[in-house]
Design an enzyme around this catalytic site. Structure first.
Site, PDB file in Angstrom:
ATOM      1  N   MET A  46       0.825  -1.204   0.000  1.00 38.80           N
ATOM      2  CA  MET A  46       0.000   0.000   0.000  1.00 38.80           C
ATOM      3  C   MET A  46       0.862   1.258   0.000  1.00 38.80           C
ATOM      4  SD  MET A  46      -3.188   0.803  -0.163  1.00 38.80           S
ATOM      5  CE  MET A  46      -4.152  -0.562   0.485  1.00 38.80           C
ATOM      6  N   VAL A  96       1.134   1.811   7.827  1.00 40.39           N
ATOM      7  CA  VAL A  96       1.725   0.660   8.515  1.00 40.39           C
ATOM      8  C   VAL A  96       0.622  -0.351   8.832  1.00 40.39           C
ATOM      9  CG1 VAL A  96       3.586   2.066   9.449  1.00 40.39           C
ATOM     10  CG2 VAL A  96       1.508   1.754  10.801  1.00 40.39           C
ATOM     11  N   SER A 143      -8.477   0.710   6.579  1.00 34.14           N
ATOM     12  CA  SER A 143      -9.727   0.305   5.932  1.00 34.14           C
ATOM     13  C   SER A 143     -10.846   0.048   6.930  1.00 34.14           C
ATOM     14  CB  SER A 143      -9.497  -0.957   5.090  1.00 34.14           C
ATOM     15  OG  SER A 143      -8.997  -2.004   5.896  1.00 34.14           O
ATOM     16  N   HIS A 182      -8.411   6.251   3.106  1.00 36.91           N
ATOM     17  CA  HIS A 182      -8.500   4.825   2.782  1.00 36.91           C
ATOM     18  C   HIS A 182      -8.265   4.647   1.282  1.00 36.91           C
ATOM     19  CE1 HIS A 182     -11.335   1.112   2.211  1.00 36.91           C
ATOM     20  NE2 HIS A 182     -10.059   0.775   2.148  1.00 36.91           N
ATOM     21  N   GLU A 198     -11.211   7.042  -0.175  1.00 36.18           N
ATOM     22  CA  GLU A 198     -12.208   7.358   0.845  1.00 36.18           C
ATOM     23  C   GLU A 198     -11.536   8.169   1.953  1.00 36.18           C
ATOM     24  OE1 GLU A 198     -15.732   4.821   3.078  1.00 36.18           O
ATOM     25  OE2 GLU A 198     -13.782   3.864   2.782  1.00 36.18           O
ATOM     26  N   ASN A 227     -16.147  -0.403   3.159  1.00 38.46           N
ATOM     27  CA  ASN A 227     -16.086  -1.739   3.769  1.00 38.46           C
ATOM     28  C   ASN A 227     -17.357  -2.079   4.528  1.00 38.46           C
ATOM     29  OD1 ASN A 227     -13.659  -2.778   2.856  1.00 38.46           O
ATOM     30  ND2 ASN A 227     -12.475  -1.668   4.383  1.00 38.46           N
TER      31      ASN A 227
END
Length: 735
Positions: free
Chosen positions: A338, A414, A443, A464, A476, A514
């Protein structure tokens, strides 16, 4: 001021220049079309004018029709909208046909005036359909220019003659990627495909077009389909070769769309039927099918969400009114998948990046991720070695937190562990300036709780990103209870810099995306545990237009991630935790070592190279297939409502404050039925009353998770729609 201007040079060539002063790129309005045709009439009527060139006053030609006009066409078409739309389209066709025929004698096909199109750059949609009606299309050498007909991507198809002209010019097979896939090409590829005629140096564009006009003969300006004996390239539908082309095209369209995108089927029908009749009749067929698409609520919903609302959000529709917060230097903490992706999109946007990890080896590996993407671009000739060198040079991969000095934004990426994130927050804030905004990439973890580790909670925000970062379009942004306007503006301006679409939501576990994705996955897993055939679950989802079935989706995201989320959610919710039946399946798969694609084993089998195969037959050994299987619509309703009801509840709870963000976020974030325009648009299509009826039946059969939200029941009773009530943004009545 008119969008088109007219001049005539000393050689008698009229130049019609398209230049919409209020826009960075030309878009066609109805008034603009009238102005264009007035100039065409002038050129055709003036004996001193030998022909005309249509060009642009900008470095691009045109970006298409103003989709706001297309979106409102049905509403402005009178008491009989279908007839009003059809008549309007035929009037449009008549105008472009006037350009195409250019004063020719209808019997001899002689005496017309040559009309050329000179494209300095990008020409899309109607910006290509107008040139297609001209007699010769010139484009400037411009590798960044895009030429194509991308209408299919927003729920319609080229309805101003583009469908008929391209299919007749190239044949159905060659036209397929341009029309049915919305393929956009640079000028050289467009010439190679046959869509345009010549590519010339930019400084010779207008002079070359004028020279062609002066030398063109009657034969040069007669379109092939207006000449006697014309035959469709590749064969008409009744020709053996053409027959096979259309059979294949039909199979391809249904395979790609699962029959839920009305525009693709309508366009193929227009091509197939139009190929069997004279050109002017084919235009009438195209107009009928285009009317059919515009009358379908799906097209309006797709245009609204994927163009109008998406563009509004990208331009800052919900941005706080504070000064420009453009990011100059960003620190990315964590160089895993990521963090490496965030570093790449930032550097690619021209932002200086400090990429930090605990080990230099890991930081360097994160930087090499950008090199890999750029190398792939070089191999495809989309990136130059110079561009790669510039992007990579912007990334400082290090273990030294002191390198963060001067950063105006930190993106922490992280592990999803509050204690690790808290440690990083404190470490970073001890180094960066007081004006630096701190964003945590998470998330699921509540932002307000994570912000407790910060000394400046008003400058702490959630961002996100979706994986893979370089490909996913949505970001997001999550506001904690104390997040200030400057932090929100900084996050929005950053997302705009990296050319992604933002939605802004308020803080609650799982946020918005989510909150809706997990119930979709869980409902699929529940049905699997109940003994519903696994192929029925997966194919039911695909027939809805979902890009992935729920079982494939959990394989892609990894089963062990599902286990981690389940454990964390259960710890937070305690006795209220509702997903024990799901955990039974997911935990068992994890115990079997079937962790999804990354383990080459999950709900699906995979070969040694990681290619997905069939659904795993061994699943039935632990969870036997039930003798009685549910109807398709029940399976589909369970999967749709699992997502849609959470979207409504998010609106009720104030997590969502704008239904536009709910629709755009659902499509871009997890691929929610794009044909529907998003969950709120889908509810408007079927109507709140029908939605309540579906919910009541599901609740009676499958339990309280399908209970109708109070807001939805209230709207059903009042006969309201979401877009009718909430309009283009938030509405206080939701609370």
């Amino acid at each position: 001021m008119t969008d088109f201007t007219y001049s005539v040079d000393a050689d008698g060539v009229a130049v019609i220049t398209w230049d919409v002063k209020a826009k960075s790129m030309n878009v066609l309005s109805l008034e603009g079309l009238d102005a264009l045709m007035a100039h065409i009439d002038t050129a055709l009527a003036d004996d001193e004018v030998k022909g005309a060139v249509i060009t642009s006053g900008k470095d691009t030609f045109a970006g298409g029709m103003d989709l706001n006009i297309i979106a409102s066409m049905k509403d402005s078409a009178g008491d009989n909208p279908a007839k009003g739309l059809f008549d309007g389209l035929m009037e449009f066709h008549a105008k472009l046909r006037k350009i195409e025929r250019a004063g020719m004698d209808p019997k001899t096909n002689k005496g017309g005036k040559p009309i050329a199109a000179a494209l300095p750059g990008t020409a899309l949609g109607i910006g290509l359909e107008i040139p297609l009606a001209c007699h010769h299309i010139f484009a400037a050498e411009n590798p960044k220019a895009k030429i194509g007909l991308p209408e299919i991507k927003v729920g319609i198809f080229p309805g101003a003659g583009g469908t008929t002209r391209v299919s007749r010019k190239l044949g159905a097979m060659a036209a397929s990627p341009i029309l049915l896939q919305g393929q956009m090409m640079d000028p050289k590829k467009a010439k190679a495909s046959g869509v345009i005629d010549e590519v010339v140096p930019a400084d010779e564009l207008l002079s070359t077009a004028k020279a062609w006009v002066l030398s063109a003969t009657d034969a040069d300006i007669l379109k092939p389909w207006d000449a006697k004996g014309w035959k469709m390239p590749g064969g008409a539908p009744y020709h053996p070769a053409g027959f096979m082309t259309f059979v294949g095209a039909s199979a391809m369209v249904n395979g790609q769309t699962q029959g839920v995108y009305p525009a693709a089927k309508a366009m193929l029908s227009a091509i197939y039927e139009g190929a069997q009749v004279p050109f002017d009749v084919a235009l009438k067929i195209e107009a009928r099918w285009f009317t059919n698409v515009l009358m379908n609520p799906s097209s309006g919903a797709m245009i609204r969400s994927l163009f109008i609302n998406k563009e509004a959000l990208e331009k800052g529709a919900n941005r706080p009114d504070v000064a420009d917060q453009r990011v100059n230097k960003v620190g990315v903490i964590g160089a895993g998948m990521m963090g490496a992706g965030i570093a790449y999109v930032s550097a690619n946007a021209g932002i200086d990046v400090v990429l930090i990890d605990a080990k230099q080896e890991s930081a360097d590996k994160g930087k090499s991720y950008s090199e890999g993407i750029l190398d792939k671009g070089i191999s495809r000739k989309k990136v130059t070695p110079e561009k790669k060198e510039q992007v990579v040079a912007r990334i400082n991969a290090t273990t030294d937190y002191d390198a963060l000095k001067g950063c105006d934004l930190i993106v922490e990426a992280v592990f999803e562990d509050p204690s690790v994130k808290a440690e990083v927050t404190a470490k970073v804030e001890a180094i960066v300036g007081e004006d630096c905004i701190f964003a945590t990439n998470t998330s699921t973890l509540p932002i307000t709780d994570l912000a407790k580790a910060s000394k400046r909670a008003d400058q702490f925000i959630g961002i996100h990103f979706f994986s893979p970062v370089d490909k996913m379009l949505l970001v997001e942004i999550i506001k904690g209870k104390k997040t200030g306007d400057v932090a929100v503006a900084k996050a929005l301006d950053f997302v705009r810099q990296i050319r992604k679409t933002p939605i802004v939501v308020n803080d609650e576990r799982f946020f918005y995306a989510n909150r809706c994705i997990i119930p979709y996955i869980n409902e699929g897993v529940r049905m699997a545990a109940e003994g519903v055939e696994l192929p029925l679950i997966e194919n039911a989802a695909k027939l809805l237009g979902m890009p992935l079935g729920p079982l494939q989706l959990i394989d892609e995201t990894s089963v062990d991630l599902g286990v981690k989320i389940a454990k964390a959610t259960k710890a937070a919710m305690g006795d209220a935790y509702p997903d024990e039946a799901v955990d039974e399946v997911v935990f068992w798969l994890a115990e079997q070592g079937r962790l999804g694609r990354k383990a080459n084993a999950g709900f699906y089998d995979y070969n040694e190279k990681g290619k997905r195969g069939a659904l795993w037959s061994g699943f039935a050994d632990e969870f036997p297939v039930a003798e009685s299987q549910p109807e398709l619509d029940e399976v589909q309703h369970r999967m749709i409502m699992a997502q849609v009801l959470e979207a409504v509840r998010a609106l009720e709870a104030g997590v969502l404050t704008d239904i536009r963000e709910g629709d755009v976020g659902a499509i871009l974030g997890w691929g929610f039925m794009p044909w529907s325009g998003g969950p709120f648009s889908w509810l408007d299509i079927i109507g709140a009353a029908q939605a309540v009826d579906i919910c009541d039946k599901l609740t009676a059969t499958h339990g309280s998770r399908f209970e109708t939200p109070a807001l939805l029941r209230e709207m059903a009773a009042a006969g309201e729609t979401f877009y009718g009530r909430f309009g283009s943004g938030s509405d206080q009545k939701a609370a």
